[in-house]
Scaffold this motif. Structure first.
Motif, PDB file in Angstrom:
ATOM      1  N   LEU A   6      -6.773 -21.762 -17.999  1.00  0.00           N
ATOM      2  CA  LEU A   6      -7.969 -22.303 -17.365  1.00  0.00           C
ATOM      3  C   LEU A   6      -7.602 -23.050 -16.092  1.00  0.00           C
ATOM      4  CD1 LEU A   6      -9.664 -23.798 -20.541  1.00  0.00           C
ATOM      5  CD2 LEU A   6     -10.311 -21.698 -19.375  1.00  0.00           C
ATOM      6  N   HIS A   7      -8.560 -23.142 -15.186  1.00  0.00           N
ATOM      7  CA  HIS A   7      -8.408 -23.943 -13.968  1.00  0.00           C
ATOM      8  C   HIS A   7      -9.340 -25.139 -14.091  1.00  0.00           C
ATOM      9  CE1 HIS A   7      -6.003 -21.097 -11.643  1.00  0.00           C
ATOM     10  NE2 HIS A   7      -6.721 -20.136 -12.209  1.00  0.00           N
ATOM     11  N   TYR A   8      -8.801 -26.307 -13.814  1.00  0.00           N
ATOM     12  CA  TYR A   8      -9.585 -27.532 -13.895  1.00  0.00           C
ATOM     13  C   TYR A   8      -9.744 -28.111 -12.496  1.00  0.00           C
ATOM     14  CZ  TYR A   8      -8.157 -27.144 -18.772  1.00  0.00           C
ATOM     15  OH  TYR A   8      -7.931 -26.688 -20.036  1.00  0.00           O
ATOM     16  N   ASP A   9     -10.918 -28.640 -12.206  1.00  0.00           N
ATOM     17  CA  ASP A   9     -11.111 -29.241 -10.888  1.00  0.00           C
ATOM     18  C   ASP A   9     -10.496 -30.645 -10.850  1.00  0.00           C
ATOM     19  OD1 ASP A   9     -12.929 -30.550 -12.451  1.00  0.00           O
ATOM     20  OD2 ASP A   9     -14.644 -30.219 -11.143  1.00  0.00           O
ATOM     21  N   SER A  10     -10.337 -31.150  -9.629  1.00  0.00           N
ATOM     22  CA  SER A  10      -9.643 -32.432  -9.447  1.00  0.00           C
ATOM     23  C   SER A  10     -10.408 -33.604 -10.052  1.00  0.00           C
ATOM     24  CB  SER A  10      -9.407 -32.694  -7.965  1.00  0.00           C
ATOM     25  OG  SER A  10      -8.490 -31.758  -7.469  1.00  0.00           O
ATOM     26  N   ALA A  11     -11.728 -33.513 -10.133  1.00  0.00           N
ATOM     27  CA  ALA A  11     -12.503 -34.605 -10.731  1.00  0.00           C
ATOM     28  C   ALA A  11     -12.107 -34.803 -12.191  1.00  0.00           C
ATOM     29  CB  ALA A  11     -13.993 -34.310 -10.604  1.00  0.00           C
ATOM     30  N   ASP A  33      -8.936 -31.981 -24.910  1.00  0.00           N
ATOM     31  CA  ASP A  33      -8.524 -30.645 -25.349  1.00  0.00           C
ATOM     32  C   ASP A  33      -7.722 -29.927 -24.256  1.00  0.00           C
ATOM     33  OD1 ASP A  33      -8.283 -28.616 -27.222  1.00  0.00           O
ATOM     34  OD2 ASP A  33     -10.039 -27.554 -26.441  1.00  0.00           O
ATOM     35  N   ILE A  34      -6.707 -30.641 -23.762  1.00  0.00           N
ATOM     36  CA  ILE A  34      -5.825 -30.118 -22.723  1.00  0.00           C
ATOM     37  C   ILE A  34      -4.396 -30.334 -23.200  1.00  0.00           C
ATOM     38  CG2 ILE A  34      -5.066 -30.419 -20.324  1.00  0.00           C
ATOM     39  CD1 ILE A  34      -7.890 -31.401 -19.696  1.00  0.00           C
ATOM     40  N   SER A  35      -3.507 -29.392 -22.879  1.00  0.00           N
ATOM     41  CA  SER A  35      -2.122 -29.522 -23.353  1.00  0.00           C
ATOM     42  C   SER A  35      -1.433 -30.717 -22.692  1.00  0.00           C
ATOM     43  CB  SER A  35      -1.338 -28.238 -23.077  1.00  0.00           C
ATOM     44  OG  SER A  35      -0.994 -28.170 -21.722  1.00  0.00           O
ATOM     45  N   GLU A  36      -0.533 -31.288 -23.450  1.00  0.00           N
ATOM     46  CA  GLU A  36       0.193 -32.461 -22.981  1.00  0.00           C
ATOM     47  C   GLU A  36       1.074 -32.141 -21.771  1.00  0.00           C
ATOM     48  OE1 GLU A  36       3.229 -35.834 -24.803  1.00  0.00           O
ATOM     49  OE2 GLU A  36       2.403 -34.285 -26.110  1.00  0.00           O
ATOM     50  N   ALA A  37       1.587 -30.915 -21.695  1.00  0.00           N
ATOM     51  CA  ALA A  37       2.423 -30.507 -20.559  1.00  0.00           C
ATOM     52  C   ALA A  37       1.615 -30.547 -19.253  1.00  0.00           C
ATOM     53  CB  ALA A  37       2.982 -29.110 -20.796  1.00  0.00           C
ATOM     54  N   ASN A  38       0.358 -30.086 -19.327  1.00  0.00           N
ATOM     55  CA  ASN A  38      -0.496 -30.158 -18.133  1.00  0.00           C
ATOM     56  C   ASN A  38      -0.714 -31.604 -17.703  1.00  0.00           C
ATOM     57  OD1 ASN A  38      -0.873 -27.436 -17.756  1.00  0.00           O
ATOM     58  ND2 ASN A  38      -2.820 -27.353 -18.863  1.00  0.00           N
ATOM     59  N   ILE A  39      -0.938 -32.464 -18.638  1.00  0.00           N
ATOM     60  CA  ILE A  39      -1.206 -33.870 -18.312  1.00  0.00           C
ATOM     61  C   ILE A  39       0.027 -34.502 -17.670  1.00  0.00           C
ATOM     62  CG2 ILE A  39      -1.786 -36.129 -19.276  1.00  0.00           C
ATOM     63  CD1 ILE A  39      -3.431 -34.573 -21.401  1.00  0.00           C
ATOM     64  N   ARG A  40       1.219 -34.191 -18.210  1.00  0.00           N
ATOM     65  CA  ARG A  40       2.454 -34.709 -17.599  1.00  0.00           C
ATOM     66  C   ARG A  40       2.586 -34.226 -16.166  1.00  0.00           C
ATOM     67  NH1 ARG A  40       4.894 -33.684 -22.564  1.00  0.00           N
ATOM     68  NH2 ARG A  40       5.631 -31.660 -21.822  1.00  0.00           N
ATOM     69  N   ALA A  54     -12.838 -33.420  -4.754  1.00  0.00           N
ATOM     70  CA  ALA A  54     -13.057 -33.392  -6.202  1.00  0.00           C
ATOM     71  C   ALA A  54     -13.240 -31.973  -6.731  1.00  0.00           C
ATOM     72  CB  ALA A  54     -14.272 -34.232  -6.570  1.00  0.00           C
ATOM     73  N   THR A  55     -13.591 -31.025  -5.866  1.00  0.00           N
ATOM     74  CA  THR A  55     -13.825 -29.649  -6.319  1.00  0.00           C
ATOM     75  C   THR A  55     -12.573 -28.782  -6.263  1.00  0.00           C
ATOM     76  OG1 THR A  55     -14.525 -29.059  -4.098  1.00  0.00           O
ATOM     77  CG2 THR A  55     -16.250 -29.692  -5.663  1.00  0.00           C
ATOM     78  N   THR A  56     -11.479 -29.297  -5.706  1.00  0.00           N
ATOM     79  CA  THR A  56     -10.245 -28.513  -5.599  1.00  0.00           C
ATOM     80  C   THR A  56      -9.677 -28.241  -6.986  1.00  0.00           C
ATOM     81  OG1 THR A  56      -9.750 -29.539  -3.474  1.00  0.00           O
ATOM     82  CG2 THR A  56      -7.927 -28.473  -4.602  1.00  0.00           C
TER      83      THR A  56
END
Length: 195
Positions: A6-11, A33-40, A54-56
């Motif tokens: 999935l692609h998440y926006d900057s907001a 509901d996002i993987s911890e690796a993405n958050i890191r 915010a839309t990037t």
């Protein structure tokens, strides 16, 4: 957590980063509901995520090339050449880019005007290569028909046409000898033939 990409926006990324800084990466992952690796990864890219719109959704690299001076000079070359009405090819752009890089003192190992560079340059500059087309307007059907008839008779060495007052095409002095249809070079059909 879904396995679908999935692609998440900057907001959303900003919200997740702020939540993760307060409660931890695992808690943010469970909550959003996002993987911890993405958050890191997002926390490492915090400055760029908070400085963009915010839309990037993703950072796909620079919008300018590594050597913007070369891009500007090649774009100027392309616009000048097109203004003269001359065609521009990839090879011409690549050669010009190589010349410009040499004059700017850019080392050949750092900049190579390859086909890939040319494709990316054209995408950045909004250029496209097109086949040359004729600039003739479309002819009306009756003019096309008359032109087709003239062409077929010109193949048989009919030299000139006249148009009478009723619009019929009148052919004058058809020399069949030059076509190989007559017996001699001076042989000709009657003065006028009406079709």
């Amino acid at each position: 957590m879904s396995s679908k990409r999935l692609h998440y926006d900057s907001a959303l990324k900003r919200k997740v980063i702020v939540y993760a800084e307060m409660h931890g990466n695992r808690a943010a992952g469970r909550t959003f509901d996002i993987s911890e690796a993405n958050i890191r990864r997002w926390r490492n890219d915090r400055n760029s995520i908070f400085s963009c719109k915010a839309t990037t959704k993703c950072f796909t690299g620079p919008k300018k090339g590594r050597y913007p001076q070369v891009d500007e000079a090649v774009l100027h070359f392309v616009s000048e050449t097109c203004a003269k009405g001359l065609p521009v090819t990839r090879q011409a752009m690549q050669l010009k880019a190589g010349e410009i890089a040499k004059t700017l003192g850019i080392d050949e190992t750092k900049f190579k005007a390859t086909r890939g560079w040319c494709d990316r340059f054209m995408r950045r500059a909004g250029l496209s290569l097109r086949r040359p087309t004729s600039f003739c307007p479309k002819l009306p059907a009756d003019v096309k028909r008359k032109t087709a008839v003239e062409h077929s008779f010109q193949k048989c060495c009919v030299t000139s046409t006249l148009t009478d007052t009723k619009g019929a095409v009148v052919w004058k002095s058809a020399h069949l000898g030059r076509c190989g249809l007559g017996s001699g070079p001076e042989e000709s059909v009657s003065e006028f033939e009406v079709l």
